[in-house]
Design an enzyme around this catalytic site. Structure first.
Site, short mmCIF file in Angstrom:
data_model
loop_
_atom_site.label_atom_id
_atom_site.label_comp_id
_atom_site.label_asym_id
_atom_site.label_seq_id
_atom_site.Cartn_x
_atom_site.Cartn_y
_atom_site.Cartn_z
N GLN A 104 0.69 -1.07 0.01
CA GLN A 104 -0.05 -0.31 0.02
C GLN A 104 0.90 1.02 0.35
O GLN A 104 1.95 1.64 0.40
CB GLN A 104 -0.44 0.21 0.80
CG GLN A 104 -2.06 1.18 0.65
CD GLN A 104 -3.13 0.97 2.55
OE1 GLN A 104 -2.40 1.51 3.37
NE2 GLN A 104 -3.92 0.66 2.12
N HIS A 171 -3.00 4.26 -1.71
CA HIS A 171 -4.40 5.08 -1.00
C HIS A 171 -4.89 6.00 -0.80
O HIS A 171 -4.13 7.68 -1.08
CB HIS A 171 -3.12 4.66 0.40
CG HIS A 171 -3.87 4.43 2.01
ND1 HIS A 171 -5.45 5.50 1.92
CD2 HIS A 171 -4.12 4.55 3.23
CE1 HIS A 171 -5.63 5.03 2.98
NE2 HIS A 171 -5.37 4.71 3.64
N HIS A 174 -9.55 8.14 3.68
CA HIS A 174 -9.77 8.53 5.14
C HIS A 174 -8.95 9.45 5.38
O HIS A 174 -7.83 9.84 6.15
CB HIS A 174 -9.03 7.49 5.53
CG HIS A 174 -9.14 6.07 6.10
ND1 HIS A 174 -8.39 5.10 5.96
CD2 HIS A 174 -10.59 5.57 5.69
CE1 HIS A 174 -9.08 3.57 5.64
NE2 HIS A 174 -10.64 4.10 4.90
N TYR A 176 -6.54 10.80 3.83
CA TYR A 176 -4.73 11.34 3.34
C TYR A 176 -4.65 12.42 2.18
O TYR A 176 -5.67 12.20 1.54
CB TYR A 176 -3.86 10.13 3.33
CG TYR A 176 -4.25 9.10 4.65
CD1 TYR A 176 -3.20 9.73 5.84
CD2 TYR A 176 -5.00 8.10 5.33
CE1 TYR A 176 -3.89 9.24 7.26
CE2 TYR A 176 -4.52 7.48 6.16
CZ TYR A 176 -4.40 8.50 7.35
OH TYR A 176 -3.95 7.62 8.82
#
Length: 379
Positions: A104, A171, A174, A176
């Site tokens: 990831q 990713h 969330h 980020y």
């Protein structure tokens, strides 16, 4: 014993390009057990233990090769000879156990501490220098910095391929870095990367395209996204299925092979007025393999309907629901996180109907988590 039919969850997955032994994916879980960013033999043992039974492992978030990517020196990274040699030991161990593993790729965005031990003084970057509440936070990234971060994703993806990984997950969830571009509340840019939904997707899609160029046409790329953000549970990047379809289409065109929509409860509807989950909508609209995640095998939250005490929750909580959804074609794969952290034999015990031997997840104290995550007596 379980009377539920979970056959669909245990069937192999094969879409012509990818083959997995079953439909269970180990979800990424931040661990902070790689001093200096270098995964050691304990990390290899941790993943290998679980690789013997799951279909696919997605690693904990691994920092890309850019000074703004993170600030925690114990989070692993994907650059430098020592770290890459460590990851080669991990992938070798996973493959020896018969498993498959994807790295990831992670940039934490505003979660970076500029005064932390990694690159102290380098700012925490975001699209517009604001958080989800509109307050000043971090520094708006310049065009040059964005180009550098995009290149870092590509370098780290190529490094992952060369270290023996079977794929990468970008990713974009969330709250980020990449997710900050997708969300209107944190993306107020007035250049080509801000404004409409299509413009907000443009930078993350350009990162995916750069990763695709770096790894070649046949190396799997997963994209993880979420509606919710850390601290903003009701956030939305797509308010309707039509918006979700536009979002997914742009990322698929850039080179995404599979989607991983992150939810807190995988069984809940993705949109008001529809019974279909977010993973179900993602699968229907994109036509690509889709990984569901959220709450499988762990106690329900207090606000969930029908909540019972954690000690009375079976380790197979919601397993039958996941199997039924896969059997109906709603989504393809089911990610499991905390249940596998607690019990590395969870899948084997499920396959062999040894439900009574399963270790139920409980919220760990620090010592318990240390033992589980280091692959010791528990892990």
């Amino acid at each position: 014993m379980t009377s539920a039919d979970i056959t669909a969850l245990l069937k192999p997955f094969d879409d012509g390009s990818h083959h997995l032994r079953n439909r269970i994916v180990m979800a990424p879980m931040t661990r902070r057990f790689s001093p200096g960013g270098v995964p050691g033999p304990d990390v290899a043992a941790y993943y290998a233990r679980r690789a013997s039974s799951v279909g696919l492992i997605i690693t904990e978030g691994v920092l890309i090769d850019h000074p703004s990517a993170g600030s925690d020196p114990d989070v692993p990274h994907l650059y430098g000879d020592r770290a890459l040699a460590g990851w080669r030991q991990v992938t070798d161990a996973v493959h020896e156990a018969g498993g498959r593993i994807a790295a990831q790729l992670w940039h934490v965005g505003l979660a970076r501490d500029p005064e932390g031990p990694l690159y102290p003084g380098y700012p925490a970057l975001s699209p517009s220098g604001i958080d989800g509440a509109g307050r000043p936070a971090g520094t708006a990234a310049t065009s040059e910095q964005l180009a550098g971060i995009r290149d870092a994703y590509a370098r780290s993806a190529a490094a992952a391929r060369d270290a023996g990984f079977d794929g990468v997950e970008v990713h974009g969830a969330h709250g980020y870095f990449l997710d900050l571009f997708l969300w209107e509340a944190t993306n107020r840019r007035d250049d080509e990367f801000g404004g409409s939904l299509e413009a907000r997707v443009r930078y993350p899609a350009s990162v995916v395209a750069a990763v695709r160029d770096a790894v070649g046409p046949d190396f799997p790329i997963i994209f993880r996204f979420s509606q919710w953000k850390n601290g903003f549970w009701d956030a939305r990047i797509a308010r309707t299925p039509e918006e979700l379809g536009r979002f997914l289409g742009l990322l698929a065109q850039a080179g995404v092979d599979a989607f991983h929509p992150s939810t807190r409860r995988f069984w809940l509807p993705g949109f008001e007025g529809s019974d279909l989950t977010l993973a179900g909508w993602t699968r229907r609209l994109s036509g690509l393999p889709t990984i569901a995640v959220g709450g499988l095998g762990v106690p329900p939250r207090p606000e969930d309907p029908g909540t019972v005490l954690p000690e009375n929750v079976p380790p197979t909580e919601r397993v039958a629901d996941a199997a039924a959804a896969i059997g109906a074609g709603e989504f393809d794969l089911m990610a499991v996180g905390r249940a596998l952290l607690t019990d590395p034999d969870w899948v084997t015990e499920l396959q062999e109907d040894r439900i009574g031997e399963m270790t139920a997840y409980r919220k760990p104290d620090e010592d318990y988590l240390d033992g589980a995550a280091r692959g010791g007596a528990i892990g």
